[in-house]
Design a protein around this motif. Structure first.
Motif, PDB file in Angstrom:
ATOM      1  N   ARG A  73       0.850  -1.199   0.000  1.00 28.94           N
ATOM      2  CA  ARG A  73       0.000   0.000   0.000  1.00 28.94           C
ATOM      3  C   ARG A  73       0.879   1.240   0.000  1.00 28.94           C
ATOM      4  O   ARG A  73       2.011   1.194   0.471  1.00 28.94           O
ATOM      5  N   ILE A  74       0.328   2.327  -0.512  1.00 30.42           N
ATOM      6  CA  ILE A  74       1.015   3.609  -0.381  1.00 30.42           C
ATOM      7  C   ILE A  74       0.637   4.164   0.993  1.00 30.42           C
ATOM      8  O   ILE A  74      -0.544   4.391   1.272  1.00 30.42           O
ATOM      9  N   VAL A  75       1.629   4.317   1.867  1.00 32.84           N
ATOM     10  CA  VAL A  75       1.286   4.740   3.224  1.00 32.84           C
ATOM     11  C   VAL A  75       1.501   6.233   3.432  1.00 32.84           C
ATOM     12  O   VAL A  75       0.958   6.806   4.364  1.00 32.84           O
ATOM     13  N   ASP A  76       2.298   6.853   2.556  1.00 33.93           N
ATOM     14  CA  ASP A  76       2.498   8.287   2.714  1.00 33.93           C
ATOM     15  C   ASP A  76       3.046   8.849   1.420  1.00 33.93           C
ATOM     16  O   ASP A  76       3.770   8.166   0.699  1.00 33.93           O
ATOM     17  N   GLU A  77       2.688  10.068   1.114  1.00 31.59           N
ATOM     18  CA  GLU A  77       3.311  10.706  -0.037  1.00 31.59           C
ATOM     19  C   GLU A  77       3.286  12.202   0.127  1.00 31.59           C
ATOM     20  O   GLU A  77       2.469  12.752   0.863  1.00 31.59           O
ATOM     21  N   GLY A  78       4.204  12.874  -0.533  1.00 30.21           N
ATOM     22  CA  GLY A  78       4.254  14.320  -0.428  1.00 30.21           C
ATOM     23  C   GLY A  78       5.533  14.850  -1.020  1.00 30.21           C
ATOM     24  O   GLY A  78       6.361  14.086  -1.531  1.00 30.21           O
ATOM     25  N   ALA A  79       5.687  16.150  -0.934  1.00 30.45           N
ATOM     26  CA  ALA A  79       6.914  16.780  -1.430  1.00 30.45           C
ATOM     27  C   ALA A  79       8.096  16.303  -0.573  1.00 30.45           C
ATOM     28  O   ALA A  79       7.910  15.976   0.596  1.00 30.45           O
ATOM     29  N   PRO A  80       9.292  16.265  -1.136  1.00 31.28           N
ATOM     30  CA  PRO A  80      10.443  15.799  -0.371  1.00 31.28           C
ATOM     31  C   PRO A  80      10.622  16.575   0.929  1.00 31.28           C
ATOM     32  O   PRO A  80      10.953  15.992   1.957  1.00 31.28           O
ATOM     33  N   ALA A  81      10.369  17.869   0.872  1.00 35.07           N
ATOM     34  CA  ALA A  81      10.545  18.689   2.068  1.00 35.07           C
ATOM     35  C   ALA A  81       9.629  18.195   3.185  1.00 35.07           C
ATOM     36  O   ALA A  81      10.016  18.114   4.346  1.00 35.07           O
ATOM     37  N   TYR A  82       8.418  17.815   2.803  1.00 34.35           N
ATOM     38  CA  TYR A  82       7.444  17.329   3.781  1.00 34.35           C
ATOM     39  C   TYR A  82       7.872  15.979   4.349  1.00 34.35           C
ATOM     40  O   TYR A  82       7.901  15.774   5.560  1.00 34.35           O
ATOM     41  N   ILE A  83       8.273  15.059   3.465  1.00 31.05           N
ATOM     42  CA  ILE A  83       8.616  13.711   3.911  1.00 31.05           C
ATOM     43  C   ILE A  83       9.896  13.710   4.749  1.00 31.05           C
ATOM     44  O   ILE A  83       9.955  13.097   5.814  1.00 31.05           O
ATOM     45  N   PHE A  84      10.902  14.415   4.273  1.00 28.76           N
ATOM     46  CA  PHE A  84      12.215  14.284   4.914  1.00 28.76           C
ATOM     47  C   PHE A  84      12.415  15.232   6.087  1.00 28.76           C
ATOM     48  O   PHE A  84      13.342  15.077   6.858  1.00 28.76           O
ATOM     49  N   ASN A  85      11.536  16.226   6.214  1.00 21.53           N
ATOM     50  CA  ASN A  85      11.706  17.137   7.335  1.00 21.53           C
ATOM     51  C   ASN A  85      10.718  16.871   8.455  1.00 21.53           C
ATOM     52  O   ASN A  85      10.227  17.774   9.117  1.00 21.53           O
ATOM     53  N   GLY A  86      10.377  15.566   8.588  1.00 27.00           N
ATOM     54  CA  GLY A  86       9.575  15.169   9.743  1.00 27.00           C
ATOM     55  C   GLY A  86       8.097  15.421   9.609  1.00 27.00           C
ATOM     56  O   GLY A  86       7.374  15.428  10.590  1.00 27.00           O
ATOM     57  N   GLY A  87       7.613  15.634   8.379  1.00 28.66           N
ATOM     58  CA  GLY A  87       6.187  15.910   8.215  1.00 28.66           C
ATOM     59  C   GLY A  87       5.352  14.659   7.998  1.00 28.66           C
ATOM     60  O   GLY A  87       4.139  14.707   8.041  1.00 28.66           O
ATOM     61  N   GLY A  88       5.996  13.516   7.744  1.00 25.53           N
ATOM     62  CA  GLY A  88       5.272  12.309   7.362  1.00 25.53           C
ATOM     63  C   GLY A  88       4.555  11.644   8.513  1.00 25.53           C
ATOM     64  O   GLY A  88       4.598  12.102   9.653  1.00 25.53           O
ATOM     65  N   THR A  89       3.884  10.531   8.194  1.00 22.65           N
ATOM     66  CA  THR A  89       3.186   9.764   9.214  1.00 22.65           C
ATOM     67  C   THR A  89       4.204   9.041  10.099  1.00 22.65           C
ATOM     68  O   THR A  89       5.407   9.054   9.830  1.00 22.65           O
ATOM     69  N   GLU A  90       3.662   8.386  11.135  1.00 19.47           N
ATOM     70  CA  GLU A  90       4.516   7.628  12.052  1.00 19.47           C
ATOM     71  C   GLU A  90       5.327   6.578  11.295  1.00 19.47           C
ATOM     72  O   GLU A  90       6.526   6.418  11.490  1.00 19.47           O
ATOM     73  N   ARG A  91       4.622   5.855  10.391  1.00 12.01           N
ATOM     74  CA  ARG A  91       5.266   4.786   9.633  1.00 12.01           C
ATOM     75  C   ARG A  91       6.435   5.339   8.810  1.00 12.01           C
ATOM     76  O   ARG A  91       7.502   4.742   8.717  1.00 12.01           O
ATOM     77  N   CYS A  92       6.217   6.507   8.238  1.00 11.54           N
ATOM     78  CA  CYS A  92       7.228   7.152   7.414  1.00 11.54           C
ATOM     79  C   CYS A  92       8.440   7.521   8.250  1.00 11.54           C
ATOM     80  O   CYS A  92       9.586   7.267   7.877  1.00 11.54           O
ATOM     81  N   LYS A  93       8.180   8.077   9.433  1.00 14.33           N
ATOM     82  CA  LYS A  93       9.292   8.476  10.309  1.00 14.33           C
ATOM     83  C   LYS A  93      10.082   7.259  10.738  1.00 14.33           C
ATOM     84  O   LYS A  93      11.322   7.289  10.805  1.00 14.33           O
ATOM     85  N   ARG A  94       9.346   6.169  11.046  1.00 17.23           N
ATOM     86  CA  ARG A  94      10.019   4.955  11.484  1.00 17.23           C
ATOM     87  C   ARG A  94      10.950   4.421  10.383  1.00 17.23           C
ATOM     88  O   ARG A  94      12.085   4.044  10.624  1.00 17.23           O
ATOM     89  N   PHE A  95      10.434   4.443   9.131  1.00 14.51           N
ATOM     90  CA  PHE A  95      11.244   3.942   8.013  1.00 14.51           C
ATOM     91  C   PHE A  95      12.492   4.792   7.821  1.00 14.51           C
ATOM     92  O   PHE A  95      13.606   4.275   7.688  1.00 14.51           O
ATOM     93  N   LEU A  96      12.314   6.104   7.862  1.00 17.92           N
ATOM     94  CA  LEU A  96      13.453   6.990   7.631  1.00 17.92           C
ATOM     95  C   LEU A  96      14.484   6.876   8.746  1.00 17.92           C
ATOM     96  O   LEU A  96      15.691   6.899   8.497  1.00 17.92           O
ATOM     97  N   SER A  97      14.013   6.717   9.970  1.00 17.26           N
ATOM     98  CA  SER A  97      14.975   6.618  11.077  1.00 17.26           C
ATOM     99  C   SER A  97      15.711   5.279  11.022  1.00 17.26           C
ATOM    100  O   SER A  97      16.875   5.177  11.395  1.00 17.26           O
ATOM    101  N   SER A  98      15.037   4.234  10.500  1.00 15.98           N
ATOM    102  CA  SER A  98      15.711   2.940  10.383  1.00 15.98           C
ATOM    103  C   SER A  98      16.846   3.022   9.369  1.00 15.98           C
ATOM    104  O   SER A  98      17.828   2.290   9.446  1.00 15.98           O
ATOM    105  N   LEU A  99      16.750   3.929   8.419  1.00 17.29           N
ATOM    106  CA  LEU A  99      17.807   4.087   7.419  1.00 17.29           C
ATOM    107  C   LEU A  99      19.015   4.800   8.002  1.00 17.29           C
ATOM    108  O   LEU A  99      20.142   4.555   7.619  1.00 17.29           O
ATOM    109  N   ARG A 100      18.739   5.697   8.946  1.00 18.96           N
ATOM    110  CA  ARG A 100      19.839   6.511   9.475  1.00 18.96           C
ATOM    111  C   ARG A 100      20.737   5.704  10.403  1.00 18.96           C
ATOM    112  O   ARG A 100      21.912   5.977  10.530  1.00 18.96           O
TER     113      ARG A 100
END
Lengths: 313, 267
Positions: free
Chosen positions: B239-266
């Motif tokens: 499923r698509i769980v989140d979408e938006g401009a890069p600024a929104y996704i990468f600057n902490g604007g995304g959903t919980e799931r999105c933040k979890r995924f991005l932090s797992s990469l770091r």
């Protein structure tokens, strides 16, 4: 320190890169007369004591060969030489070659069709291909040849009845179609068809799936994908087992002796049945099989070299 | 009020360009795509991110029908892709039609999939010559131009086995461009590359983006997604769980799931 250096050189890439010979090939200036001296002494393979044993064995084999084959009067090499280019033997050889060429050509056509059936989307075709291969594998070629030759006993006339019209689409006397020669060609071709079909299928499915996807992605049709991309790559994989199959086929032509077709082996059998020079005449046949198989193998390695173009190894 | 909403949606470019509605794809019992709605407008660069097995590659492969969808619909510029209605039943199109529809899209694979028996130039010309039935000498110039565009004019006559991973991928991009696709699809184009070769490929993709090419890029290169993409789509579990401009996704604007995924990469 010493061990470290050796470990490094065990890697062939490093070894060859460090060797002056390859350095010269890469285009480094090489003044004539001024041989480049390797920086460190070149390392050679460690001589094995067992090597001497095998050289001794080779000597024994050579001595035995000379003694038991060349100087053995019972081989009767003079008779072998006399019959090697004998007219009847030549005719038999010609028949063997004709049989091989015709049934190989027909058999490979069968093979392509059956392989295509085996890989088809349609379940009827797929099953038909599978059943054909199953039958061919399960039947000894000897039995297959006899069956075909005596087909008229089983099916006297070949015809396709048209229901309701009280007529036949065609109606042929089986004995008109099946002679010793045609039974031999068809029988051997059917046999080769079944086996080569599996070789073709193996070759095609060994080509990376990504190749077909890349073709699809640029909108290439299935047929052109097969012709331009899959086949050129599959041929390389197919050649060794197919050459094997064709050479087997060449020697399997001797099976047609059961239906009385006169090829090379039958010819020498007929000759030694009258003059009882069994061994020399069998030797004549074997020498011809050996010579022609060698030719086929040479052709195989030429083909393999040709299709190695652009291949990563 | 409703009329106004309808009007704006009709004017919205996404409905006219690439549009996927309720697309479902199953592999046996596994649902790879679960009724996904996804659209791309002309000139957009969409970066697809998400954990492995989340369906992002499958979604990409469904667009150009390398995987045939089980339910839903895909339209491109108003043309329904892959299926047609026969009475009340929805059936797949003829293979020939599928092949024609695939030409709207250029695809670049993770594993390059160059034709090993063709030189770099012949790989690029494979599309125009074999599919487009053009004569080689007529399209030679264009092949040269495309290879120079990806910086490989001097490697034209090399076979894929003689090229580095980055060079192979750039030839693959040129090969896809040779069919003049309207959308470029990239399936993890840099995942099989040595780290020092990644940038030469990303630079080529960046240039395509600047030239206004519509692209969908499945990638694990977050830096690339942040800088080049006009929209970032996060997928998980088909499923698509989140979408938006890069600024929104990468600057902490995304959903919980999105933040979890991005932090797992770091980490």
């Amino acid at each position: 320190m010493d061990i470290e250096a050796r470990k490094d050189l065990q890697d062939p890439a490093v070894f060859f890169a460090e060797t002056p010979l390859t350095r010269r090939h890469k285009g480094e200036p090489n003044r004539p007369g001024a041989r480049q001296q390797p920086a460190s002494p070149r390392i050679h393979a460690r001589p094995k004591k067992s090597d001497w044993f095998w050289y001794a064995m080779l000597l024994v084999v050579v001595v035995l060969f000379v003694e038991l084959v060349i100087y053995n009067p019972r081989w009767q090499w003079d008779i072998v030489a006399h019959y090697l280019f004998n007219k009847r033997v030549m005719k038999g050889l010609g028949n063997t070659l004709l049989l091989t060429v015709l049934s190989s050509a027909l058999g490979l056509c069968f093979g392509v069709v059956i392989a295509a059936c085996r890989m088809a989307d349609n379940a009827v075709l797929r099953t038909a291909g599978y059943v054909y291969i199953w039958i061919i594998r399960a039947t000894p070629p000897l039995a297959m040849l006899l069956f075909l030759f005596f087909l008229s006993a089983l099916i006297p006339r070949i015809y396709l009845p048209l229901p309701l019209l009280h007529a036949n689409l065609f109606d042929i006397d089986t004995n008109q179609v099946i002679s010793r020669f045609s039974a031999a060609v068809i029988g051997l071709a059917m046999y080769l068809g079944g086996y080569s079909a599996e070789i073709f299928r193996g070759g095609v499915s060994a080509v990376d799936r990504g190749q077909r996807e890349a073709c699809k992605a640029i909108g290439m049709s299935d047929f052109r994908t097969m012709w331009h991309v899959v086949m050129p790559q599959a041929v390389r994989i197919i050649i060794p087992p197919l050459a094997n199959e064709l050479i087997t086929m060449f020697k399997n032509t001797s099976l047609v002796t059961v239906i009385g077709y006169v090829e090379l082996l039958t010819t020498v059998q007929l000759i030694y049945a009258t003059n009882f020079e069994t061994i020399p005449l069998l030797t004549v046949a074997c020498i011809w099989y050996l010579a022609l198989t060698s030719l086929a193998m040479a052709a195989q390695s030429l083909l393999e070299r040709h299709f190695r173009k652009g291949v990563q190894t | 009020m409703n009329a106004i909403l309808k009007d704006t949606s009709a004017m919205n470019d996404t409905t006219n360009f690439l549009d996927m509605r309720a697309v479902t794809k199953q592999f046996g019992d596994f649902t790879a795509l679960d009724a996904v709605d996804f659209s791309v407008s002309k000139g957009e660069v969409v970066a697809m991110i998400g954990p492995s097995g989340s369906g992002k590659s499958t979604l990409l492969r469904c667009i150009n029908m390398l995987e045939l969808i089980d339910a839903g619909s895909i339209t491109f510029k108003g043309e329904v892709l892959g299926t047609e209605m026969r009475g009340t039943r929805c059936v797949r199109l003829l293979k020939k039609t599928l092949d024609q529809q695939r030409r709207h899209f250029g695809m670049v694979f993770q594993g390059f999939h160059l034709f090993p028996h063709y030189s770099a130039l012949d790989n690029v010309l494979a599309g125009p010559c074999i599919v487009g039935r053009k004569r080689k000498r007529d399209v030679m110039e264009r092949g040269r131009y495309l290879l120079s565009r990806v910086g490989l004019a001097d490697r034209m006559h090399h076979y894929p086995a003689e090229l580095s991973g980055g060079q192979k991928q750039r030839v693959a991009i040129a090969r896809a461009l040779a069919m003049d696709p309207e959308v470029m699809l990239f399936d993890e184009p840099t995942s099989a590359l040595d780290p020092e070769l990644v940038n030469e490929v990303l630079d080529v993709i960046k240039e395509l983006a600047l030239a206004g090419t519509t692209m969908v890029v499945v990638t694990h290169e977050m830096e690339f997604a942040r800088k080049v993409a006009s929209r970032v789509v996060l997928m998980d579990g088909g499923r698509i769980v989140d979408e938006g401009a890069p600024a929104y996704i990468f600057n902490g604007g995304g959903t919980e799931r999105c933040k979890r995924f991005l932090s797992s990469l770091r980490t």
